[in-house]
Design an enzyme around this catalytic site. Sequence first.
Site, PDB file in Angstrom:
ATOM      1  N   HIS A 191      75.364  41.776 -51.836  1.00 47.41           N
ATOM      2  CA  HIS A 191      74.529  41.174 -50.774  1.00 47.41           C
ATOM      3  C   HIS A 191      75.199  41.193 -49.398  1.00 47.41           C
ATOM      4  CE1 HIS A 191      76.796  37.608 -51.915  1.00 47.41           C
ATOM      5  NE2 HIS A 191      75.992  37.272 -52.898  1.00 47.41           N
ATOM      6  N   ARG A 220      87.134  43.955 -33.707  1.00 49.95           N
ATOM      7  CA  ARG A 220      88.521  44.357 -33.974  1.00 49.95           C
ATOM      8  C   ARG A 220      88.799  44.532 -35.458  1.00 49.95           C
ATOM      9  NH1 ARG A 220      89.608  40.671 -29.656  1.00 49.95           N
ATOM     10  NH2 ARG A 220      90.168  41.828 -27.772  1.00 49.95           N
ATOM     11  N   ASP A 258      64.021  39.611 -48.208  1.00 46.86           N
ATOM     12  CA  ASP A 258      62.927  38.724 -48.611  1.00 46.86           C
ATOM     13  C   ASP A 258      62.247  38.072 -47.410  1.00 46.86           C
ATOM     14  OD1 ASP A 258      64.989  37.083 -47.847  1.00 46.86           O
ATOM     15  OD2 ASP A 258      64.879  35.759 -49.591  1.00 46.86           O
ATOM     16  N   GLY A 259      62.641  38.469 -46.208  1.00 43.17           N
ATOM     17  CA  GLY A 259      62.083  37.875 -45.006  1.00 43.17           C
ATOM     18  C   GLY A 259      62.772  36.590 -44.600  1.00 43.17           C
ATOM     19  N   ASP A 276      68.080  39.340 -55.811  1.00 41.84           N
ATOM     20  CA  ASP A 276      68.997  38.199 -55.917  1.00 41.84           C
ATOM     21  C   ASP A 276      68.210  36.926 -56.219  1.00 41.84           C
ATOM     22  OD1 ASP A 276      71.500  37.050 -56.032  1.00 41.84           O
ATOM     23  OD2 ASP A 276      71.610  36.638 -53.882  1.00 41.84           O
TER      24      ASP A 276
END
Length: 404
Positions: A226, A237, A260-261, A285
Site C-alpha cells: 500500500h 533528499r 477507494d476514493g 485492502d
Amino acid sequence: MKPNSGLTRFHNCFILRNGKIIKEDLWIRDGKIENPEQIFYVEQLEADVTVNCEDLLIAPGFIDIQINGGWGIDFSANSDNVEDGVKKVAKELLAHGVTSFCPTIVTSNKEMYHKTLPRIQKTQGNKDGATILGVHLEGPFISLAKKGAHADEFIQYPEKGLQSIMETYGSLDNVIIVTLAPELPGALEAIKGLTAKGIKVALGHSSASLAQGEEAVRSGANLITHLFNAMLPFHHRDPGLVGLLASSTDKQVFYGIISDGIHTHPSALRIACRTNPEGLVLVSDAIAAQGLADGHYSIGTQSVTMEKGRAYVTGTKTLCGSTAGLNECVATFKESTDCSTEYALETASLHPAKALGIDDRKGKLNFGCDADFVILHPKSLKVLSTWIAGECVYKSPSNGTANV
C-alpha cells in the site's frame, strides 16, 4: 466439423488482449483459452456452446493480493472456523469480478500463525469461490513507528533471518507474500531466504530510506505494500520507499495502491501511475466491514460503525480500513487518473499476476492461459458475470443479457 468438442465460443464481444480491446471471439476448452486457428484449420471442430455477448467487454479476472476479510469475516481473528470464513469471502468476491485472491493476515501472535496458516490452503476456484493463491502475511516484522493499526505488542524483528521467520510462522507451505520492513535487523537475510523458497517479499510498514529499500530489492524483494501508507512521506533528499518507483535498480518493482476514493488522493494516484505505470497493482485492502450494511459491529476486538458505506472506529470519525471492492477500485482509479480502460483493467489483473510471477497462466486472455475472466459493461465497467476455468460462477441479478 465435429460435434461434442467440449468447446465454448463467446461471440459478438470485445476482449482485452495484449493491452488492447479488440472485437474478437473467445474460445474456451477444458478451463483454458484456445487458439481458434488450431480449432478451425487443424482440428476442424465447431463449438458445442456459443454465447452471444451482445457487444459486452471480456477482461481477465481480477486478482486481489491484499484483502483482510469482508462480510463480517476477519482473516486475522483466531477463529476455530477459519476455513468457513475464508470460503464465505471467496464466494462473495465473485460478484466483484475477483477470480483469485490472497487472504491477508496482519500482525498477530505466534500461536495464531501456527494454528491458522495450515488451514488456509491454496485452492482452485470454482462456483463456490475465487481461487486462493496463498496467504499474504503483513507483519509482524514491521517498524513500530509505522505500525498503523497493527498491534504493537506482537511486532518483532527478524534478527535471525529466515530462522526468525520460520519460528514465528511455522509452515510456509500456504504463504505467497510476506510484507516486512527492510531496515530491521536480519531483514535482508530474511528476504533472501524467503525469495529462495519462491515467496514474494513486499516492503511496507517501514521507515526505510531509499538506500535501504534498494538493498532489499537487490536481495530479492519486488513489491511495496500500500504505497504512501505506513511509510516515510516523500522527501526530495531521501524519498524513502516511494523513491523505488523511479529507482536506478534494473528490477521492476511492483506496488500495491488503494484507490477507494478515500485512502489515496487522485493526485497521488496520478503521480504513481505516471512515474511507474507497469508496477501499479490495485488492491482493495478491504477489512471485515466490507459488504456490511450501515450499523454497529464488533469485528475482532474492535468496535466498528458502518456509516454511508464507510467504516469508522465506533464513537469517532477515524477510518479503520477500506470497504471497497476491487471492481470499485478499478472504476475509481480510471475516473481519478483519466487513464484508458485497458490500463485500468490491467492494474487489477495483469499487473498483480506479474508481481506474483503467475502471468504465464493468469491475468491475461492469451492462448493457453486459464479461462478466468469477467464480463463487464464496456462503459460503466459494472460486473455482469464472472467465470473461473471457463465456468460461470457468478451472474449479476441485474444482468439484462439473457445469454451471458
